[in-house]
Structure formats: C-alpha cells, structure tokens
Design a protein around this motif. Structure first.
Motif, PDB file in Angstrom:
ATOM      1  N   GLY A 148      99.512  45.222  55.020  1.00 62.33           N
ATOM      2  CA  GLY A 148     100.023  44.375  56.096  1.00 62.33           C
ATOM      3  C   GLY A 148      99.350  44.672  57.415  1.00 62.33           C
ATOM      4  O   GLY A 148      98.906  43.756  58.128  1.00 62.33           O
ATOM      5  N   TRP A 149      99.254  45.955  57.752  1.00 59.49           N
ATOM      6  CA  TRP A 149      98.639  46.327  59.035  1.00 59.49           C
ATOM      7  C   TRP A 149      97.192  45.872  59.109  1.00 59.49           C
ATOM      8  O   TRP A 149      96.769  45.272  60.106  1.00 59.49           O
ATOM      9  N   LEU A 150      96.397  46.155  58.079  1.00 59.50           N
ATOM     10  CA  LEU A 150      94.983  45.803  58.110  1.00 59.50           C
ATOM     11  C   LEU A 150      94.789  44.286  58.174  1.00 59.50           C
ATOM     12  O   LEU A 150      93.950  43.787  58.939  1.00 59.50           O
ATOM     13  N   SER A 151      95.557  43.553  57.390  1.00 60.34           N
ATOM     14  CA  SER A 151      95.460  42.093  57.413  1.00 60.34           C
ATOM     15  C   SER A 151      95.771  41.544  58.798  1.00 60.34           C
ATOM     16  O   SER A 151      95.016  40.733  59.363  1.00 60.34           O
ATOM     17  N   PHE A 152      96.890  41.986  59.350  1.00 56.45           N
ATOM     18  CA  PHE A 152      97.317  41.476  60.646  1.00 56.45           C
ATOM     19  C   PHE A 152      96.386  41.919  61.767  1.00 56.45           C
ATOM     20  O   PHE A 152      96.131  41.168  62.710  1.00 56.45           O
ATOM     21  N   GLN A 153      95.875  43.140  61.657  1.00 55.27           N
ATOM     22  CA  GLN A 153      94.989  43.631  62.715  1.00 55.27           C
ATOM     23  C   GLN A 153      93.691  42.832  62.758  1.00 55.27           C
ATOM     24  O   GLN A 153      93.198  42.479  63.838  1.00 55.27           O
ATOM     25  N   LEU A 154      93.123  42.555  61.605  1.00 53.52           N
ATOM     26  CA  LEU A 154      91.894  41.768  61.565  1.00 53.52           C
ATOM     27  C   LEU A 154      92.135  40.365  62.127  1.00 53.52           C
ATOM     28  O   LEU A 154      91.311  39.832  62.882  1.00 53.52           O
ATOM     29  N   PHE A 155      93.257  39.772  61.775  1.00 54.84           N
ATOM     30  CA  PHE A 155      93.547  38.438  62.307  1.00 54.84           C
ATOM     31  C   PHE A 155      93.833  38.480  63.800  1.00 54.84           C
ATOM     32  O   PHE A 155      93.449  37.565  64.545  1.00 54.84           O
ATOM     33  N   ALA A 156      94.501  39.539  64.259  1.00 49.37           N
ATOM     34  CA  ALA A 156      94.833  39.647  65.681  1.00 49.37           C
ATOM     35  C   ALA A 156      93.588  39.678  66.558  1.00 49.37           C
ATOM     36  O   ALA A 156      93.636  39.291  67.726  1.00 49.37           O
ATOM     37  N   LEU A 157      92.481  40.127  66.005  1.00 52.89           N
ATOM     38  CA  LEU A 157      91.233  40.199  66.779  1.00 52.89           C
ATOM     39  C   LEU A 157      90.626  38.822  67.027  1.00 52.89           C
ATOM     40  O   LEU A 157      89.776  38.674  67.914  1.00 52.89           O
TER      41      LEU A 157
END
Length: 317
Positions: free
Chosen positions: A223-232
C-alpha cells in the motif's frame, strides 16, 4: 481559498470560484455547480445498491452458485463506484495512472512473494476466478486497485489540510497512512480467507490463526509503495468541483463502514466445526469472532476519525 480556525487548527476549504490541485483549478467550477454533480449522485445510487448486496452476499454458503453470482454483482458495483469516484478526483487519465501504478506494484510484489517469500511470505492462491499471471489472479490485482482507492481517499481526508491536494510533507505522510489503512482492511480478512476458506494458503502458517506477521507487513509495504509512487505524480491531474463537497469525502467512509459490517454478519452465520493447520487447531466461530474484534480497531476506528474530520468540512460550492 477560505480558512476556518478551530482552536489552534486551521482548516482550509474551497472558495466558490476556484480551488487548485497542484497548479491547476477544479474542473467544472462555476455557478452551475450549485447542484450536486450527476456523477457524484450516481456514486451514491450505486453505493445504495452495493451496501445491501455486499452484506447479503456474506450470508450465503461459500462455494454456492448464489454466493458466486452475488459476489460478482457486489464486486462489479464496487469497481463502478471506484471508477466514477476516481474520475471525479483526478479525471479519467489520472484514474488510469492510479490503477496502473497500484496494479503494477501489487502484481510485482505478489508474484515476488509467491516465488521468493518476500514480502508476504511463501503462499499460493487457489480457487480464485479468472486468469492468473505468475500465480497472481487478475481479480487480486483488481482488488488492490479498488480497495486501495478507498484507503487512499481516507488517508487524504485524514492527513491533508485540503484533501484534494498535497502540501509539503503531506505528499509523503499520506501514502504511509494509506498503507496502514489498506493493511487494516486485510487484518480481519486474512484469517477467514486463508485459514477457514483456503482461498490462499501459506507454506508456513503461524501468527494470527495461521496468518504470519510477514503477510501484514507485506500489505503495509504494498500500500505504501503504491500510494507513494502515485503521490509523486498526482499533481499532474485535475480534480472536479465535486471534491469541494462533503458527500464526496463521506462516500469512502461509508464504503469502509460497509466492508467492516460484513464481519459481525459473517460471525452470526459462521459454520460450526474446527480447522487444523499442522499442530494448530482452531474453532471456526472463534476466527470469525476475532475478525469482528479486529475490524473494530482496524476499520471502524478509521471510519470514526473520518466522520469527525468531516464535521468541520464546510461546503462552499
């Protein structure tokens, strides 16, 4: 922009004229938006259909034809809600970017874990409908995309001063919170899905009713990695004026509440008997009861905080 001070905390809310997301303004802003956007109304209509369907589906005998059809219907409704809601938040192009990122990350980490044991632990799926790639069913990736959307929306609501845009460190805190919220969905689910229903099987069952700690850590990471990449990249996409409405942010909380309410219903209709994993022996009803307790803290609490947060949301469109 307008600011509202409550104690020492300032809540920033949309002005009636324009609100930025990244460097752009809201799509469809203006006087005509005094009425609820049609797409947002459609989301709520679909949610009104999904909620009873989802609660009814968990009362049906697992593996029955009725359960399969009911599960497919409520799953399709949830995907439609996610798609329309997502298009309001980022536009269709932004929703596609979100789905691409989450789908890719979840597939890679699931496939990696099946082959190497990282990050969830060694396991395999069985009985999932539809095709699979490297042992990962397509429906599993769709589950990450769909459920991840509502976890992401709740994280945006809880963390950000203005949920439709990120400022400074919020771009990095929101994905972390979203990862924990998404893992909170899995926490009461996995003992039922794995130990009771054998939908996925761990090579070395342990921990919570046969579900190892590594599984939950893997969910947080995914969840963190998915959301972090999208947040960028989320600042590249423009939101609609619907994000300035309380109803827009309330919907993910209602979906999360509906998912949590499935557990007491499943406990009420839990079958008798026991399941065995090696030297471990579990009463099936105890697993369902523990999932009810887990959902109170991992899902219901998130809903409660989201509702408290929405109390201070003042619509201006």
């Amino acid at each position: 922009m307008e600011s509202e001070r409550t104690g020492d905390h300032v809540l920033t809310r949309p002005s009636a004229q324009a609100l930025p997301i990244g460097t752009g303004s809201l799509r469809g802003e203006g006087a005509e938006n005094s009425r609820p956007p049609l797409a947002l109304t459609l989301c709520w209509v679909l949610t009104a259909l999904w909620l009873p369907a989802s609660l009814y589906s968990v009362t049906l005998a697992q593996g029955s034809t009725a359960a399969a059809y009911s599960g497919a219907i409520q799953g399709l409704l949830l995907v439609l809600i996610m798609a329309i809601h997502g298009s309001l938040s980022y536009g269709w192009r932004g929703l596609g970017a979100y789905a691409g990122v989450v789908g890719t990350v979840s597939f890679l980490l699931e496939a990696c874990s099946i082959a190497t044991g990282f990050p969830f632990g060694f396991y395999h799926h069985q009985g999932a409908p539809g095709p699979a790639l490297l042992g990962v069913p397509v429906t599993v990736m769709m589950g990450y995309v769909t459920l991840g959307w509502f976890a992401w929306m709740l994280a945006r609501l809880l963390v950000r001063e203005a949920g439709w845009r990120a400022a400074g460190i919020e771009r990095f805190i929101t994905p972390l919170v979203g990862g924990f919220i998404l893992a909170g969905f899995d926490y009461p689910l996995d003992p039922i899905g794995s130990t009771v229903r054998n939908m996925w099987v761990f090579r070395h069952p342990s921990g919570q009713f046969g579900v190892p700690l590594t599984n939950y850590l893997g969910w947080i990471l995914t969840g963190w990695l998915s959301f972090q990449l999208f947040a960028l990249v989320e600042h590249k996409f423009q939101a609609s004026a619907a994000v300035a409405r309380r109803r827009f942010w309330l919907l993910p909380a209602i979906i999360w509440l509906g998912l949590a309410l499935q557990y007491p219903i499943m406990f009420a209709v839990a079958p008798a008997g026991v399941v065995e994993f090696g030297a471990s022996r579990f009463v099936i009803a105890d697993i369902f009861e523990a999932s009810v307790a887990a959902s109170l803290f991992s899902m219901m609490f998130v809903v409660l905080i989201a509702l408290v947060r929405l109390r201070s949301f003042r619509e201006t469109v």
